[in-house]
Write an enzyme that holds these catalytic residues in place. Structure first.
Site, PDB file in Angstrom:
ATOM      1  N   ARG A 147      16.153  -9.786 -13.423  1.00  0.00           N
ATOM      2  CA  ARG A 147      16.094  -8.352 -13.127  1.00  0.00           C
ATOM      3  C   ARG A 147      17.390  -7.673 -13.583  1.00  0.00           C
ATOM      4  O   ARG A 147      18.355  -8.346 -13.939  1.00  0.00           O
ATOM      5  CB  ARG A 147      15.916  -8.127 -11.616  1.00  0.00           C
ATOM      6  N   ASN A 169       0.223  -4.796  -9.241  1.00  0.00           N
ATOM      7  CA  ASN A 169       0.284  -5.844 -10.259  1.00  0.00           C
ATOM      8  C   ASN A 169      -0.999  -6.640 -10.465  1.00  0.00           C
ATOM      9  O   ASN A 169      -1.108  -7.391 -11.421  1.00  0.00           O
ATOM     10  CB  ASN A 169       1.417  -6.824  -9.944  1.00  0.00           C
ATOM     11  N   TRP A 214      16.883  -9.269  -4.568  1.00  0.00           N
ATOM     12  CA  TRP A 214      15.652  -8.784  -5.194  1.00  0.00           C
ATOM     13  C   TRP A 214      14.597  -8.607  -4.109  1.00  0.00           C
ATOM     14  O   TRP A 214      13.973  -7.575  -3.994  1.00  0.00           O
ATOM     15  CB  TRP A 214      15.168  -9.786  -6.262  1.00  0.00           C
ATOM     16  N   ASP A 229      10.864   4.908 -12.363  1.00  0.00           N
ATOM     17  CA  ASP A 229      10.488   3.506 -12.186  1.00  0.00           C
ATOM     18  C   ASP A 229      11.355   2.862 -11.092  1.00  0.00           C
ATOM     19  O   ASP A 229      10.871   2.100 -10.255  1.00  0.00           O
ATOM     20  CB  ASP A 229      10.661   2.789 -13.527  1.00  0.00           C
ATOM     21  N   SER A 242       0.835  -7.263  -4.358  1.00  0.00           N
ATOM     22  CA  SER A 242       0.550  -6.398  -3.214  1.00  0.00           C
ATOM     23  C   SER A 242      -0.955  -6.230  -3.009  1.00  0.00           C
ATOM     24  O   SER A 242      -1.454  -6.320  -1.879  1.00  0.00           O
ATOM     25  CB  SER A 242       1.208  -5.037  -3.411  1.00  0.00           C
ATOM     26  N   HIS A 250       3.717 -13.799  -5.321  1.00  0.00           N
ATOM     27  CA  HIS A 250       4.223 -13.259  -6.591  1.00  0.00           C
ATOM     28  C   HIS A 250       4.186 -14.393  -7.612  1.00  0.00           C
ATOM     29  O   HIS A 250       3.148 -14.996  -7.816  1.00  0.00           O
ATOM     30  CB  HIS A 250       5.641 -12.704  -6.350  1.00  0.00           C
ATOM     31  N   GLU A 305       0.144  -0.806 -17.045  1.00  0.00           N
ATOM     32  CA  GLU A 305       1.493  -1.178 -17.470  1.00  0.00           C
ATOM     33  C   GLU A 305       1.387  -2.403 -18.386  1.00  0.00           C
ATOM     34  O   GLU A 305       2.066  -2.528 -19.387  1.00  0.00           O
ATOM     35  CB  GLU A 305       2.344  -1.507 -16.244  1.00  0.00           C
TER      36      GLU A 305
HETATM   37  C1  LIG Z   1      11.135  -6.989  -5.027  1.00  0.00           C
HETATM   38  C2  LIG Z   1       9.657  -7.130  -5.073  1.00  0.00           C
HETATM   39  C3  LIG Z   1       8.969  -6.426  -6.026  1.00  0.00           C
HETATM   40  C4  LIG Z   1       7.590  -6.485  -6.054  1.00  0.00           C
HETATM   41  N1  LIG Z   1       6.932  -5.738  -6.986  1.00  0.00           N
HETATM   42  C5  LIG Z   1       5.587  -5.679  -6.962  1.00  0.00           C
HETATM   43  C6  LIG Z   1       4.900  -4.792  -7.824  1.00  0.00           C
HETATM   44  O1  LIG Z   1       5.498  -4.079  -8.631  1.00  0.00           O
HETATM   45  N2  LIG Z   1       3.554  -4.744  -7.702  1.00  0.00           N
HETATM   46  C7  LIG Z   1       2.865  -5.499  -6.829  1.00  0.00           C
HETATM   47  O2  LIG Z   1       1.634  -5.376  -6.762  1.00  0.00           O
HETATM   48  N3  LIG Z   1       3.496  -6.367  -6.000  1.00  0.00           N
HETATM   49  C8  LIG Z   1       4.827  -6.469  -6.047  1.00  0.00           C
HETATM   50  N4  LIG Z   1       5.491  -7.324  -5.196  1.00  0.00           N
HETATM   51  C9  LIG Z   1       4.712  -8.279  -4.373  1.00  0.00           C
HETATM   52  C10 LIG Z   1       4.264  -7.738  -3.023  1.00  0.00           C
HETATM   53  O3  LIG Z   1       5.248  -6.990  -2.425  1.00  0.00           O
HETATM   54  C11 LIG Z   1       3.872  -8.921  -2.144  1.00  0.00           C
HETATM   55  O4  LIG Z   1       2.943  -9.689  -2.871  1.00  0.00           O
HETATM   56  C12 LIG Z   1       3.231  -8.547  -0.811  1.00  0.00           C
HETATM   57  O5  LIG Z   1       4.023  -7.649  -0.108  1.00  0.00           O
HETATM   58  C13 LIG Z   1       2.973  -9.799   0.022  1.00  0.00           C
HETATM   59  O6  LIG Z   1       2.323  -9.438   1.200  1.00  0.00           O
HETATM   60  P1  LIG Z   1       2.572 -10.222   2.569  1.00  0.00           P
HETATM   61  O7  LIG Z   1       1.712  -9.583   3.588  1.00  0.00           O
HETATM   62  O8  LIG Z   1       2.458 -11.672   2.352  1.00  0.00           O
HETATM   63  O9  LIG Z   1       4.119  -9.967   2.902  1.00  0.00           O
HETATM   64  P2  LIG Z   1       4.878  -8.608   3.237  1.00  0.00           P
HETATM   65  O10 LIG Z   1       4.152  -7.449   2.682  1.00  0.00           O
HETATM   66  O11 LIG Z   1       6.276  -8.810   2.817  1.00  0.00           O
HETATM   67  O12 LIG Z   1       4.800  -8.513   4.825  1.00  0.00           O
HETATM   68  C14 LIG Z   1       5.429  -9.420   5.688  1.00  0.00           C
HETATM   69  C15 LIG Z   1       5.346  -8.855   7.094  1.00  0.00           C
HETATM   70  O13 LIG Z   1       5.741  -9.821   8.049  1.00  0.00           O
HETATM   71  C16 LIG Z   1       6.610  -9.215   8.999  1.00  0.00           C
HETATM   72  N5  LIG Z   1       7.412 -10.294   9.587  1.00  0.00           N
HETATM   73  C17 LIG Z   1       8.267 -11.137   8.957  1.00  0.00           C
HETATM   74  N6  LIG Z   1       8.774 -12.017   9.840  1.00  0.00           N
HETATM   75  C18 LIG Z   1       8.230 -11.725  11.043  1.00  0.00           C
HETATM   76  C19 LIG Z   1       8.368 -12.272  12.351  1.00  0.00           C
HETATM   77  N7  LIG Z   1       9.145 -13.327  12.585  1.00  0.00           N
HETATM   78  N8  LIG Z   1       7.677 -11.704  13.371  1.00  0.00           N
HETATM   79  C20 LIG Z   1       6.853 -10.641  13.146  1.00  0.00           C
HETATM   80  N9  LIG Z   1       6.685 -10.087  11.936  1.00  0.00           N
HETATM   81  C21 LIG Z   1       7.354 -10.631  10.891  1.00  0.00           C
HETATM   82  C22 LIG Z   1       7.366  -8.191   8.177  1.00  0.00           C
HETATM   83  O14 LIG Z   1       7.984  -7.216   8.976  1.00  0.00           O
HETATM   84  C23 LIG Z   1       6.234  -7.629   7.331  1.00  0.00           C
HETATM   85  O15 LIG Z   1       5.505  -6.674   8.046  1.00  0.00           O
HETATM   86  C24 LIG Z   1       6.884  -7.303  -5.139  1.00  0.00           C
HETATM   87  C25 LIG Z   1       7.594  -8.049  -4.195  1.00  0.00           C
HETATM   88  C26 LIG Z   1       8.975  -7.967  -4.168  1.00  0.00           C
HETATM   89  C27 LIG Z   1       9.716  -8.760  -3.145  1.00  0.00           C
END
Ligand SMILES: Cc1cc2nc3c(=O)[nH]c(=O)nc-3n(C[C@H](O)[C@H](O)[C@H](O)COP(=O)(O)OP(=O)(O)OC[C@H]3O[C@@H](n4cnc5c(N)ncnc54)[C@H](O)[C@@H]3O)c2cc1C
Length: 631
Positions: free
Chosen positions: A250, A62, A219, A353, A441, A390, A126
């Protein structure tokens, strides 16, 4: 006390989480740690290949700015984010991610992620900022690179299936973290010179629409439970934008993504009477200051227009998939063979998708005989989530990069190391860092890299191992394992282990939290509406819930994790309620509506609403911070 082996790990940099930002952090930290002779340790509650929000895969990246094509600038991205968040954004943080995100996407491609290309070899967009991918294995590919970076260089180690609960402190400096294995009776103490809190956002704080046999379907995948917010709050870090939740609209019940439908297939959404809320309700946008007039229309305002239809009894709202597909195939209508081929292609894109990222939506379509080329599907506003990466913005208040500060910003937004929270040595990125939405992501990965580089710099300049008091550690171990002890002590007091006057099981505790948030803090049942009296009542009920958290009981390791997940959710809930109460206006209708303060108040509330928990006194402090324009 339950018999758990003590495992003590000493490291230089401790990365908590194994998601997108942690994978970015691992790659960057490994590079710098090798040069500086430092050790990096990564801890994830799950298995990195499929952990976090990207577990099921994604169908689009995204955030891609495309700087090398010269079509977009960093300012364009900052403008987009500022407008979408109704003016509340840290431009230094957003710009810092925007200028690094393309390189993350190029790394993904190098690591083997299939990004769609057109006939000329250009990325298929997209939307302006989104790239289409074959993303079923997105997380596996990104995790593999992170694992290779840490393990093959010899600088790192990885602990999977270890749930992190609490921060360790040495005065005002972070000193590590404690947690437990969710597979073996092991209590972990990690001591570190710098810590990165990258444990995602929070889901299941509010009552979900899915109940009974659907419980767990949300979601936001259910495994991110507010651990980042809890960890930073308990360390005493200042938090920002805790009032900004995200409500995704959604496909109903399986939460399938709508992006490809709106952006790629150019579908319309219409109400039960055939009316198009985005057209009929357009005058309403004038009530929301300059943000109602920008393009694209902010996500919350688009939500709001649809919600007005539902509140007036004009629901359900339908995504007109059949109409969109027919329209796209229409240009081939004079050639039967070409028409059929195009229809087939569109049909498979529609299913793919979902299969790329929300398999359950494809299953629901199949189970309920939906053929998208023949029949429209319902869409609905989901329950609220906390996902600062997000379209939400909640997270820790972190330092920006030095080179993007101006004379105005440098005293407010900069304190030495990029992405360091207000706690010394504690770094945040992705969902864990606030006021920098729309990183998604790719931007979360890029921000993880930015933060890791800064954390290594911090370690080099503060190269001493903080002290951890053994008495404090013993106390923490007893607290963390108490739910197991409580269960063992009282399990025979009743015939049904779920119901007991001496303890509460985590599932019941979660239901209680969700009910109060739903009813008083603007959940689905309350039509996302709240007011001062409701929020005060929510705080009262949260205080009682906090008392009962002492009585959480676990019959096994999995339930022990559930106990702590729900405690983490409860803290996220409290920060949210306090900040909604503090911000006396409605700024994001469509995310939440304060019925007693129904208007946007640009003069008074174009500021950040921040909060802080003091671990020494147990008091909360609320404060505002200025919003500076840089671009
Ligand atoms: C439904 C959905 C759809 C999405 N669609 C898109 C998309 O189409 N394109 C796009 O680019 N982005 C998309 N995103 C956004 C993207 O997924 C997030 O921005 C990204 O994953 C955030 O990264 P993060 O590292 O903060 O969290 P995450 O990737 O969620 O990672 C969190 C990590 O913390 C770990 N964790 C949690 N609690 C603990 C704990 N207590 N102890 C140890 N480990 C822990 C988890 O296991 C995980 O490994 C979407 C998100 C969602 C929810």
């Amino acid at each position: 006390m339950a018999n758990f082996e003590n495992v003590v790990v000493e490291t230089d940099l401790l990365i908590l989480g194994g998601g997108m930002s942690a994978c970015g952090a691992a790659v960057e930290a490994a590079y710098w740690a090798k040069q500086k002779g430092l050790k990096v340790t990564l801890v994830d509650k799950a298995a990195m290949d499929r952990s976090g929000a990207v577990a099921m895969g994604l169908s689009a990246i995204n955030q891609y700015v495309g700087l090398k094509d010269g079509k977009n600038s960093i300012k364009d991205y900052v403008d987009y984010v500022r407008n979408d968040l109704m003016g509340v954004t840290r431009e230094d943080l957003v710009a810092n991610i925007a200028r690094h995100v393309d390189s993350t996407v190029h790394l993904y491609e190098k690591w083997g992620l299939p990004i769609w290309k057109d006939e000329e070899g250009n990325y298929v967009h997209e939307g302006r900022w989104q790239l289409m991918i074959n993303g079923e294995s997105y997380k596996v590919i990104v995790a593999e690179a992170a694992k290779n970076a840490l393990l093959q260089t010899g600088v790192g180690e990885i602990y999977e299936r270890v749930f992190i609960v609490e921060p360790l402190m040495d005065g005002d400096r972070i000193a590590g973290a404690v947690g437990f294995s969710v597979r073996e009776n092991k209590f972990y103490t990690f001591k570190a010179k710098a810590v990165m809190s990258l444990m995602g956002g929070a889901v299941h704080v509010f009552k979900p629409r899915s109940t009974g046999e659907g419980l767990g379907r949300a979601w936001y995948p259910p495994w991110n439970s507010g651990s980042s917010a809890y960890f930073t709050l308990k360390a005493g870090a200042e938090m920002t934008c805790q009032e900004v939740r995200f409500i995704p609209v959604r496909f109903k019940d399986a939460y399938g993504p709508v992006g490809a439908w709106f952006l790629l297939f150019k579908s319309r959404a219409t109400n039960a009477m055939g009316g198009e809320y985005m057209v009929e309700r357009r005058p309403e946008l004038e009530n929301w200051g300059p943000y109602g007039r920008v393009k694209p229309i902010p996500a919350n305002l688009r939500n709001y227009l649809g919600m007005l239809d539902v509140m007036e009894g004009k629901g359900p709202i339908f995504m007109r998939t059949e109409e969109a597909i027919q329209k796209l195939a229409e240009q081939y209508k004079d050639d039967e063979k070409a028409y059929k081929k195009k229809m087939k292609e569109l049909e498979s894109e529609a299913w793919e998708d979902f299969l790329d990222m929300t398999i359950s939506q494809a299953i629901l379509w199949a189970a309920s005989n939906v053929q998208p080329e023949e029949r429209s599907s319902e869409i609905a506003a989901a329950e609220p989530y906390f996902i600062g990466s997000h379209s939400g913005a909640s997270g820790a208040w972190v330092s920006g990069p030095e080179d993007l500060q101006t004379a105005d910003t440098k005293n407010d937004y900069f304190w030495g190391y990029a992405n360091m929270s207000t706690v010394k040595g504690l770094f945040c990125a992705g969902d864990a860092s606030g006021a920098s939405s729309h990183k998604f992501s790719s931007g979360s990965h890029a921000e993880g890299r930015i933060a890791a580089k800064a954390a290594i710099k911090f370690i080099v300049e503060n190269n001493t191992m903080p002290n951890v008091d053994q008495a404090k550690l013993d106390e923490l171990k007893a607290t963390l394992l108490k739910p197991i002890d409580l269960y063992e002590q009282y399990k025979n007091a009743t015939t049904d282990p779920e119901i007991n006057p001496n303890y509460i099981k985590p599932k019941m505790f979660m239901f209680r939290l969700q009910k109060l948030m739903d009813e008083y803090a603007g959940g689905v049942s309350a039509q996302f509406t709240t007011n001062k009296a409701c929020l005060e009542r929510a705080l009262e009920l949260l205080a009682m819930l906090r008392e009962d958290a002492e009585k959480l009981a676990a019959s096994n390791l999995h339930e022990l994790m559930r106990c702590w997940e729900n405690t983490h959710r409860m803290w996220q809930a409290e920060a949210h309620v306090r900040t909604m109460l503090f911000r006396e206006e409605t700024r994001w209708p469509g995310y939440y509506f304060r019925s007693d303060k129904p208007k946007i108040d640009e003069e008074k509330w174009t500021v950040f609403a921040n909060c802080k928990f003091d671990p020494n006194t147990g008091n909360w402090e609320m404060m505002t911070r200025p919003i500076h324009r840089i671009f």
